[in-house]
Design an enzyme around this catalytic site. Structure first.
Site, mmCIF file in Angstrom:
data_model
loop_
_atom_site.group_PDB
_atom_site.id
_atom_site.type_symbol
_atom_site.label_atom_id
_atom_site.label_comp_id
_atom_site.label_asym_id
_atom_site.label_seq_id
_atom_site.Cartn_x
_atom_site.Cartn_y
_atom_site.Cartn_z
ATOM 1 N N HIS A 31 48.141 34.946 43.766
ATOM 2 C CA HIS A 31 47.055 35.670 43.111
ATOM 3 C C HIS A 31 47.478 37.117 42.860
ATOM 4 O O HIS A 31 46.928 38.048 43.417
ATOM 5 C CB HIS A 31 45.764 35.632 43.931
ATOM 6 C CG HIS A 31 45.952 35.924 45.386
ATOM 7 N ND1 HIS A 31 45.868 37.179 45.909
ATOM 8 C CD2 HIS A 31 46.213 35.111 46.422
ATOM 9 C CE1 HIS A 31 46.061 37.135 47.206
ATOM 10 N NE2 HIS A 31 46.271 35.882 47.540
ATOM 11 N N LYS A 47 38.240 42.330 56.784
ATOM 12 C CA LYS A 47 36.882 42.169 56.260
ATOM 13 C C LYS A 47 35.931 41.733 57.372
ATOM 14 O O LYS A 47 34.748 42.082 57.363
ATOM 15 C CB LYS A 47 36.913 41.147 55.118
ATOM 16 C CG LYS A 47 35.608 40.973 54.361
ATOM 17 C CD LYS A 47 35.865 40.461 52.958
ATOM 18 C CE LYS A 47 36.550 39.111 52.973
ATOM 19 N NZ LYS A 47 35.631 38.029 53.364
#
Length: 955
Positions: free
Chosen positions: A165, A613
């Site tokens: 990605h 996160k």
């Protein structure tokens, strides 16, 4: 733009550092300022010529106002007012002008770093850290014996893995043009005024800048995986084919010269890898056809290169047997080509034989045929080793008649290239989420009548069932399962004769991987990565799927498993449990035999993005460190070699930062000669797009790996346990502070969605995968890339620092010791411990790039005023607290005191970001109010493009 360049450098470092130091450094940076003046003037002329005086003057006014804000001559709100209600047709060229200047400033800074390195070298200064030359000196001083070095470097591997990605903001066309400008500026830096073919360098620069200005910065359609595959493979002809073989040969030679008694690095240490086309975690676009395309395109790239090099060698090695004698082996090889015109040119005939056999190989294994083929009716090569053996015959013969200079040139690179790239070019990892494995394996077990409800079993029951299945060669499915079930049942009954679409897709993908292994060699698909791995059954489920495709057989005394299984521990909790899972895996006799069959090497992947996160910057970094310590101990007890695979992103919030320092900051035993790490986003092009940059960055990875393996770089000694205890406490406090904001503050998700462009990121065509793993607004399901990118755009940079300030402040204030004593403990750790120093240094870099004044403008996008203050006030307070604690712990008033190059880079460009941020806020407000003009959305995407390029960080 001339004045702008002068002005930005006149004020470059004063807000954050010592003015006297800034002035002293001015002479050293004058060439860079001159480069920026030149490029800035050309860009300014181009804007005026292409868009007229009105737009040029608007750009100039924005520039002047931005510098007035910098010097605190006007309030930021005055700067923002100039864009209130601006016509979108006037806004777009302003955005593009500042975006292009940021891009050109990148070029000037890169050239300046090259210039400074050359000056240091010419002055005879000692080699700089992160270079292999400096590492060799350190190794020599350590007086290591051959046995120690040989044991430590057994199976050595350094593998930068280009990810599936890439968030490279620049389009390929923009990158190519920037590369041309870089080449021209290199010539300019060397004092040239003309190119090699007599063209004016300034005229060529103007031509390239004009091309930039007239080329669209953003794509109109989303990048496809086929595009990503092509972009990743371009690194090989542009840099890797030259640099990787060179570096492998040089490192092997340097180490063997120092330890001649050890047969070091018989296999290449440096081997790039890829995820592009194999990573299907949350990306439904990855299919079996994509896997075939990725592996086939890689093989095509490798064989195309070899055939082209053989064609060149055939032209170069024109030696005549009338003038010299060749070896019998060379004569025998050349006899495979009966070309009368080349009767006295044995090397050319031998090379034609090799090219013909390699052409036959290509005809057999490739889905498209490259140039430079030759058909002599000869058999194909079965393996790359056979090709290398023939090349070795040519090399050995050349050395018998004084032609070592020829052997050490193109031929040497080709021989090394075949050794490292084989027929597969680079290993393509597969990756999938453990939840998908559980669902598919459950379906297969039900279809085969083994168990009707696998999901209902306990962990122990699952492990026992899966081990039993792996111990037999019997497959779970037969040919009937390959049919598509016409019904929509979750698990089709046997009468249906088929499997669900998901199960079929997963099996087809692994079958495509098996085909690649069979066709291109076992290195074509070296690893299977399990995302969100939380148990031993998660590992065994992947093994079941590999078994179904014929890639694993644990039933006999000699297990077969060419694809290694790599659990990926991502969240804070998973990292804590990683060593327990590894130990339980290795305690299973069946799995232990598989590891033995793979040379007693087990790879474990560590996730930086989701852990960040999940728990925040400081807690995530410490969780990874603690996990590594525990994994190393588990591997030691089990008698295996552990290889860690670091899932780092380009930004600090995703594990990024300088690679050399990051590797040296690993705990003892965590490197052990082997290291894999992901390379993501715009850093891929920044590091590897051209030979000079690629060599420098690959050297850095190798240097750090060798030092971490062979030297004591942690530096804590007997003080390790107390230091770890301190970080245990601080990390827990940091995670609590982070959770209180991100996971517990009412309305935080709404604040994040409103105050950042995260909703609009999905429209920025920077990758093939969705921004979330599944349709949801949950922070947990949001991918780490948009999470970090959104905070970067709004200049909060929250993932790279939040929670650390509170943690340090609370730890210093707690406990029986005086605050001064506790502060001194942290200061001592900063001085002595590379991990702690690296964590604080990276955090300071992020803080230096953040701007809470601009972040306040984004906070105004939150309509609910009470929510705005509830969240932003916490962020603002923590920001101040974190900077203050950094300064107290390190003793530095300047956030970038330890990184003057980054200080120049960050602060040279900041005034040019100011208009982009204000315009982004204006256009976001307009777009969210219902503006249906397509150009408004395009303007938002352009500001995102410009800011990401300028910050050199897009997630």
């Amino acid at each position: 733009m001339d004045e702008a360049a002068d002005l930005v450098f006149d004020t470059a470092l004063e807000p954050i550092g010592d003015v006297h130091r800034t002035r002293l450094g001015r002479a050293a940076t004058e060439p860079m300022r001159a480069d920026i003046r030149l490029l800035g003037a050309i860009l300014g002329d181009t804007v005026r010529e292409q868009n007229g005086d009105e737009i040029f003057e608007l750009v100039e006014r924005a520039r002047v106002e931005a510098f007035r804000v910098r010097r605190s001559e006007i309030d930021r709100t005055q700067m923002a007012k100039m864009f209130d209600g601006i016509d979108i047709h006037r806004a777009l060229p302003v955005i593009r002008a500042f975006s292009h200047f940021a891009l050109l400033a990148n070029v000037a800074e890169d050239i300046h770093r090259e210039r400074r390195r050359a000056i240091h070298t010419a002055a005879g200064e000692p080699p700089q850290d992160s270079s292999l030359a400096a590492t060799y000196l350190k190794l020599e001083s350590a007086e290591l014996d051959s046995a120690t070095v040989a044991e430590a470097l057994q199976g050595a591997l350094v593998s930068p893995v280009i990810t599936a990605h890439p968030t490279e903001i620049r389009r390929r066309t923009i990158f190519v043009t920037q590369h041309r400008i870089t080449e021209l500026m290199r010539l300019h830096a060397e004092g040239h005024t003309e190119t090699d073919d007599g063209r004016s360098i300034e005229s060529e620069l103007r031509r390239q800048v004009l091309t930039l200005w007239q080329t669209a910065l953003i794509r109109l359609s989303r990048l496809q995986i086929s595009d990503e595959i092509a972009v990743g493979l371009r690194l090989y002809p542009s840099a890797f084919f030259k640099v990787v073989p060179q570096v492998n040969a040089e490192v092997r030679r340097a180490l063997r010269d120092r330890w001649p008694g050890a047969d070091l690095l018989s296999e290449p240490i440096l081997k790039p890898g890829s995820w592009i086309g194999g990573d299907r975690d949350g990306n439904p676009n990855v299919t079996a056809e994509v896997v075939r395309l990725a592996t086939g395109s890689a093989a095509y790239t490798a064989l195309s290169h070899y055939l082209a090099e053989l064609d060149q060698l055939e032209q170069e090695l024109s030696m005549s047997s009338r003038l010299l004698a060749v070896t019998p082996e060379l004569t025998a090889l050349a006899d495979g080509c009966r070309d009368k015109a080349r009767d006295d040119e044995p090397y050319r005939r031998a090379l034609r034989v090799i090219r013909a056999r390699l052409s036959a190989t290509g005809a057999e294994i490739l889905f498209q045929q490259p140039q430079h083929q030759l058909d002599l009716g000869l058999p194909p090569y079965a393996t790359p080793d056979e090709l290398r053996a023939d090349l070795d015959v040519i090399d050995a013969s050349l050395r018998t008649h004084g032609s070592a200079l020829l052997a050490d040139d193109r031929l040497a690179l080709l021989r090394e290239g075949v050794h490292v790239f084989g027929f597969h070019l680079c290993g393509l990892d597969l990756r999938q989420n453990s939840d998908v494995h559980e669902e598919v394996v459950g379906e297969l077990l039900a279809w085969a009548g083994v168990h009707p409800d696998y999901g209902s079993l306990s962990e122990d029951e699952r492990v026992a069932l899966l081990v039993g299945e792996l111990a037999t060669r019997r497959p779970l499915i037969g040919d009937r399962a390959l049919g598509v079930c016409p019904h929509k049942w979750e698990v089709p009954p046997p009468a249906c004769g088929g499997l669900s679409d998901r199960a079929r897709s997963e099996l087809d993908i692994i079958a495509a991987a098996a085909h690649a292994v069979q066709t291109y060699g076992p290195d074509a698909v070296p690893n299977y990565v399990i995302s969100m791995c939380r148990s031993v059954s998660d590992v065994l489920e992947a093994a079941i799927l590999l078994k179904e495709a014929g890639l694993l057989d644990a039933s006999g005394p000699q297990p077969y498993c060419p694809v290694g299984i790599s659990p990926l521990f991502e969240t804070i909790g998973d990292l804590h449990n990683g060593a327990t899972i590894l130990q339980a895996m290795l305690d299973l006799p069946l799995y232990r035999r598989l590891v033995t069959a793979r040379g007693d090497v087990q790879e474990v992947m560590l996730g930086y993005s989701d852990s960040n996160k999940d728990g925040g910057y400081l807690a995530a970094n410490w969780a990874v460190y603690r996990a590594e310590l525990a994994l190393v101990e588990a591997a030691r007890k089990s008698g295996i070699r552990l290889r860690l695979f670091h899932g780092r992103g380009g930004t600090v919030g995703r594990g990024g930062g300088p690679s050399y320092q990051a590797i040296l900051a690993q705990p003892p035993g965590a490197v052990s000669g082997s290291l894999r790490l992901t390379e993501q986003g715009e850093v891929i092009a920044a590091k590897y797009a051209e030979p000079q940059m690629a060599r420098r960055n690959l050297e850095s990875l190798l240097a750090a790996t060798l030092e971490s393996t062979l030297l004591d770089v942690e530096g804590l000694g007997d003080a390790a346990a107390p230091a770890y205890a301190v970080l245990d406490e601080v990390a827990a406090l940091s995670q609590r502070a982070y959770a209180e904001l991100v996971h517990e503050t009412s309305g935080f998700v709404e604040y994040f969605m409103a105050s950042t462009p995260v909703s609009e990121i999905g429209s920025l065509n920077i990758g093939s995968r969705p921004t979330s793993r599944k349709p949801t607004s949950s922070i947990a399901d949001l991918r780490a890339i948009p999470w970090v990118l959104a905070w970067s755009q709004s200049r909060v940079m929250l993932p790279g620092w939040y929670g650390a300030g509170s943690a340090f402040e609370q730890w210093i204030a707690a406990g029986p010791d005086a605050e001064a004593d506790r502060l001194e403990v942290l200061h001592d750790l900063y001085q002595r411990w590379p991990f702690f120093r690296s964590v604080l240094s990276n955090m300071a870099q992020v803080l230096a790039k953040s701007d809470l004044g601009l972040a306040a403008r984004y906070a105004e996008l939150v309509v609910d005023e009470s929510l705005r203050h509830r969240v932003f006030d916490k962020i603002l307070d923590e920001h101040h607290r974190t900077i203050a604690m950094y300064q107290r712990i390190t003793g530095h008033d300047d956030l970038l005191a330890d990184n003057p190059a980054l200080a120049r880079s960050v602060f040279n460009r900041f005034p040019y970001l100011e208009p982009l941020n204000h315009l982004q806020v204006e256009l976001l407000r307009r777009y969210r109010s219902g503006a249906d003009d397509e150009l408004v959305q395009r303007g938002i995407l352009l500001t995102m493009n410009g800011l990401a390029s300028a910050l050199r960080n897009s997630g």
